[in-house]
Design a protein around this motif. Structure first.
Motif, PDB file in Angstrom:
ATOM      1  N   PHE A 184      31.743  15.182  35.538  1.00 26.55           N
ATOM      2  CA  PHE A 184      32.074  15.513  34.152  1.00 26.55           C
ATOM      3  C   PHE A 184      32.181  14.794  33.304  1.00 26.55           C
ATOM      4  N   THR A 185      31.353  15.961  32.263  1.00 25.49           N
ATOM      5  CA  THR A 185      32.353  16.003  30.946  1.00 25.49           C
ATOM      6  C   THR A 185      32.884  16.968  30.547  1.00 25.49           C
ATOM      7  N   HIS A 186      34.094  16.973  29.415  1.00 30.89           N
ATOM      8  CA  HIS A 186      34.722  17.868  28.421  1.00 30.89           C
ATOM      9  C   HIS A 186      34.647  17.567  27.499  1.00 30.89           C
ATOM     10  N   PRO A 187      35.276  18.349  26.427  1.00 30.81           N
ATOM     11  CA  PRO A 187      36.600  18.073  25.484  1.00 30.81           C
ATOM     12  C   PRO A 187      37.024  16.753  25.623  1.00 30.81           C
ATOM     13  N   GLY A 197      36.880  14.054  27.179  1.00 35.52           N
ATOM     14  CA  GLY A 197      35.888  13.276  27.420  1.00 35.52           C
ATOM     15  C   GLY A 197      34.644  13.339  28.932  1.00 35.52           C
ATOM     16  N   ALA A 198      34.678  12.126  29.915  1.00 41.31           N
ATOM     17  CA  ALA A 198      34.595  12.413  30.964  1.00 41.31           C
ATOM     18  C   ALA A 198      34.987  12.548  32.098  1.00 41.31           C
ATOM     19  N   ALA A 199      34.887  13.157  33.363  1.00 37.81           N
ATOM     20  CA  ALA A 199      36.259  12.703  34.136  1.00 37.81           C
ATOM     21  C   ALA A 199      35.210  12.650  35.874  1.00 37.81           C
ATOM     22  N   ASN A 200      36.043  11.703  36.559  1.00 38.46           N
ATOM     23  CA  ASN A 200      35.243  11.202  38.203  1.00 38.46           C
ATOM     24  C   ASN A 200      35.678  11.829  38.065  1.00 38.46           C
ATOM     25  N   LEU A 201      35.450  11.940  39.929  1.00 33.31           N
ATOM     26  CA  LEU A 201      35.969  12.722  41.049  1.00 33.31           C
ATOM     27  C   LEU A 201      35.071  11.946  42.470  1.00 33.31           C
ATOM     28  N   HIS A 202      36.044  11.173  43.403  1.00 37.24           N
ATOM     29  CA  HIS A 202      34.361  11.055  44.406  1.00 37.24           C
ATOM     30  C   HIS A 202      35.714  11.890  45.834  1.00 37.24           C
ATOM     31  N   LEU A 203      34.474  12.724  46.155  1.00 37.18           N
ATOM     32  CA  LEU A 203      35.256  13.814  47.351  1.00 37.18           C
ATOM     33  C   LEU A 203      34.751  12.432  49.162  1.00 37.18           C
ATOM     34  N   ASP A 204      35.927  12.404  49.703  1.00 32.43           N
ATOM     35  CA  ASP A 204      35.839  11.970  50.880  1.00 32.43           C
ATOM     36  C   ASP A 204      35.432  13.390  51.862  1.00 32.43           C
ATOM     37  N   LEU A 205      33.992  12.724  52.575  1.00 36.80           N
ATOM     38  CA  LEU A 205      33.056  13.644  53.753  1.00 36.80           C
ATOM     39  C   LEU A 205      33.114  13.806  54.942  1.00 36.80           C
ATOM     40  N   ARG A 206      34.297  12.383  55.207  1.00 38.76           N
ATOM     41  CA  ARG A 206      33.934  11.310  56.222  1.00 38.76           C
ATOM     42  C   ARG A 206      34.903  12.835  57.761  1.00 38.76           C
ATOM     43  N   LEU A 263      39.804  15.837  37.945  1.00 39.34           N
ATOM     44  CA  LEU A 263      38.781  16.917  38.396  1.00 39.34           C
ATOM     45  C   LEU A 263      39.074  18.520  37.015  1.00 39.34           C
ATOM     46  N   PRO A 264      38.620  18.314  35.915  1.00 43.99           N
ATOM     47  CA  PRO A 264      39.054  19.349  35.517  1.00 43.99           C
ATOM     48  C   PRO A 264      38.390  20.920  35.232  1.00 43.99           C
ATOM     49  N   VAL A 265      39.797  21.679  34.858  1.00 45.77           N
ATOM     50  CA  VAL A 265      39.458  23.077  35.906  1.00 45.77           C
ATOM     51  C   VAL A 265      39.025  23.737  34.256  1.00 45.77           C
ATOM     52  N   GLN A 266      38.839  24.788  33.712  1.00 45.26           N
ATOM     53  CA  GLN A 266      38.792  25.372  32.255  1.00 45.26           C
ATOM     54  C   GLN A 266      39.688  27.047  32.970  1.00 45.26           C
ATOM     55  N   PHE A 267      40.725  26.902  31.953  1.00 44.66           N
ATOM     56  CA  PHE A 267      41.482  27.828  31.891  1.00 44.66           C
ATOM     57  C   PHE A 267      41.697  28.510  30.524  1.00 44.66           C
ATOM     58  N   GLY A 268      41.260  30.687  30.452  1.00 43.81           N
ATOM     59  CA  GLY A 268      41.185  30.479  29.061  1.00 43.81           C
ATOM     60  C   GLY A 268      39.588  29.220  27.993  1.00 43.81           C
ATOM     61  N   THR A 275      31.254  30.387  33.463  1.00 39.65           N
ATOM     62  CA  THR A 275      32.394  30.629  33.805  1.00 39.65           C
ATOM     63  C   THR A 275      33.415  30.184  33.626  1.00 39.65           C
ATOM     64  N   GLN A 276      33.202  28.345  33.119  1.00 40.36           N
ATOM     65  CA  GLN A 276      33.806  27.356  32.708  1.00 40.36           C
ATOM     66  C   GLN A 276      33.249  26.501  31.557  1.00 40.36           C
ATOM     67  N   PRO A 277      32.455  27.460  30.507  1.00 37.46           N
ATOM     68  CA  PRO A 277      31.841  26.773  29.659  1.00 37.46           C
ATOM     69  C   PRO A 277      31.997  25.385  28.577  1.00 37.46           C
ATOM     70  N   ARG A 278      33.211  25.037  29.005  1.00 42.59           N
ATOM     71  CA  ARG A 278      33.610  24.001  28.597  1.00 42.59           C
ATOM     72  C   ARG A 278      33.865  22.624  29.129  1.00 42.59           C
ATOM     73  N   VAL A 279      33.170  23.054  30.489  1.00 43.14           N
ATOM     74  CA  VAL A 279      33.375  21.832  31.735  1.00 43.14           C
ATOM     75  C   VAL A 279      31.340  21.616  32.099  1.00 43.14           C
ATOM     76  N   GLN A 280      30.586  20.489  31.482  1.00 41.82           N
ATOM     77  CA  GLN A 280      29.518  20.532  32.445  1.00 41.82           C
ATOM     78  C   GLN A 280      29.534  19.340  33.878  1.00 41.82           C
ATOM     79  N   VAL A 281      28.986  20.196  34.512  1.00 38.76           N
ATOM     80  CA  VAL A 281      28.118  19.070  35.629  1.00 38.76           C
ATOM     81  C   VAL A 281      27.461  18.388  35.737  1.00 38.76           C
ATOM     82  N   ASP A 282      27.930  16.413  35.536  1.00 40.10           N
ATOM     83  CA  ASP A 282      26.304  15.825  34.705  1.00 40.10           C
ATOM     84  C   ASP A 282      25.659  16.301  36.036  1.00 40.10           C
TER      85      ASP A 282
END
Length: 384
Positions: free
Chosen positions: A186-189, A191-200, A245-250, A352-359
């Motif tokens: 993700f990119t947000h104001p 900076g960048a945010a990286n998340l790994h989800l374990d799907l095993r 994990l970034p989440v926009q509130f307001g 819904t979250q204009p300040r958080v982009q899914v790169d």
């Protein structure tokens, strides 16, 4: 323009979604009622009136459908995806009760008896009943469509080509079945945010608008594939889910620090960050990453309406909280009290979250392949 369903459209919807067979026991349309703790709203009142109108129209088509339709009421449970109360009330010919306090205790019907008399349920509720109805469908011979927060603005989404919707959802579900992990950037104001989800140790689920089998429940409108990240319940095999994990509130973007599939803390920020940090401290189960969801309806021209029921079906979403109704490990007992039980989706579309982009979203498949799933907020070209 305000839209509503006609009787013909309702019959077609029930027939398409549930594919009724001879011997159906009946259809119940469920609504929850406000009370002194959670007061009424115009949208809630409109939803109840819509449910009553749908029930009346479908009841008038008994010969065509082959079964009776009833409106069933119950007191709201004060939270999304909390367990249902013990009893419901079938609405008769009198005025529709407007508050839970107006229900006659002598006329109460235990929910198991409601299920015994109705093999098809449609929950037009304010608080989501998806989790408890998924659990009930494992125990009772029912199937259910849940429509929390539904409004007339969503009616066009019930008229889509659900054959094509279901095809895309099934493709995504098959990819999730083959995935051992997902890498999100993700990119947000800030900076960048990286998340790994374990799907095993997990399999995906498809919610493509078709609920023909007993023992199942899903949303309407539909259009998503989803999976519960691995929560680390196996001995000596911790969850590998980790990152930010970034989440926009307001106007504020809150960044959760994730480790072991749980939001452990919130990075320092403004008032929303402080509020979320307090929620995590008070209710650790709230921080469980409960779902990776992949909606498809944006490609069909559907726009968000500000209600999760529809908005999550547009694209990427990640949920916190309760997961056992999706095959995870976190259920109501993990929370401090029934009213604290939540399954809350954060939807990553520009509206819904204009300040958080899914790169990017990249699936790590079991054969070692890195499959580009999303790029710049859209599904990768050629995926479907």
């Amino acid at each position: 323009m305000v839209q509503d369903m006609t009787a013909e459209e309702l019959v077609a919807l029930v027939t398409r979604v549930f594919r009724p067979v001879p011997g159906e026991r009946g259809l119940a349309i469920l609504v929850d009622l406000p009370d002194a703790q959670v007061p009424d709203t115009p949208a809630w009142r409109e939803r109840r009136d819509m449910a009553a109108a749908w029930a009346a129209m479908l009841a008038g088509r008994r010969e065509e459908l082959g079964f009776d339709t009833h409106l069933a009421l119950y007191p709201n449970v004060h939270t999304n995806n909390g367990d249902l109360p013990a009893q419901a009330w079938l609405q008769g010919d009198g005025p529709l009760p407007q508050r839970a306090e107006d229900l006659d205790p002598a006329a109460a019907l235990p929910f198991p008896d409601l299920y015994a008399g109705h093999s098809i349920l449609i929950a037009l509720t304010t608080f989501s009943a998806t989790a408890p109805l998924k659990m009930a469908a494992r125990q009772f011979p029912i199937r259910a469509a849940t429509m929390p927060g539904f409004s007339r603005a969503m009616v066009p989404s019930l008229r889509l080509d659900y054959g094509e919707v279901n095809r895309r959802v099934q493709l995504l579900k098959d990819l999730l079945d083959r995935a051992e992990g997902a890498d999100l950037r993700f990119t947000h104001p800030g900076g960048a945010a990286n998340l790994h989800l374990d799907l095993r140790h997990r399999t995906g689920h498809a919610s493509g608008g078709l609920i023909p089998d007993l023992g199942t429940a899903g949303n309407l409108p539909s259009g998503e594939a989803y999976i519960v990240p691995y929560e680390g319940e196996r001995p000596q095999d911790p969850s590998r889910t980790a990152g930010l994990l970034p989440v926009q509130f307001g106007d504020e973007v809150v960044c959760y620090a994730i480790e072991g599939n749980v939001a452990r803390c919130v990075l320092p920020g403004g008032p929303e960050a402080a509020r979320e940090a307090a929620l995590l401290a008070a209710e650790p189960a709230y921080g469980n990453l409960a779902e990776l969801g992949l909606g498809v309806l944006a490609a069909f021209g559907v726009k968000p309406v500000g209600v999760v029921l529809l908005d999550e079906k547009l694209g990427l979403h990640i949920a916190f909280g309760r997961s056992e109704h999706f095959g995870g490990q976190v259920g109501p007992s993990a929370f401090s009290r029934p009213e604290a039980v939540v399954h809350i989706d954060r939807v990553y579309v520009p509206e819904t979250q204009p300040r958080v982009q899914v790169d990017s979203v990249t699936l790590r498949l079991e054969d070692g392949t890195a499959l580009p799933l999303m790029r710049a907020g859209d599904y990768a070209p050629g995926l479907f």
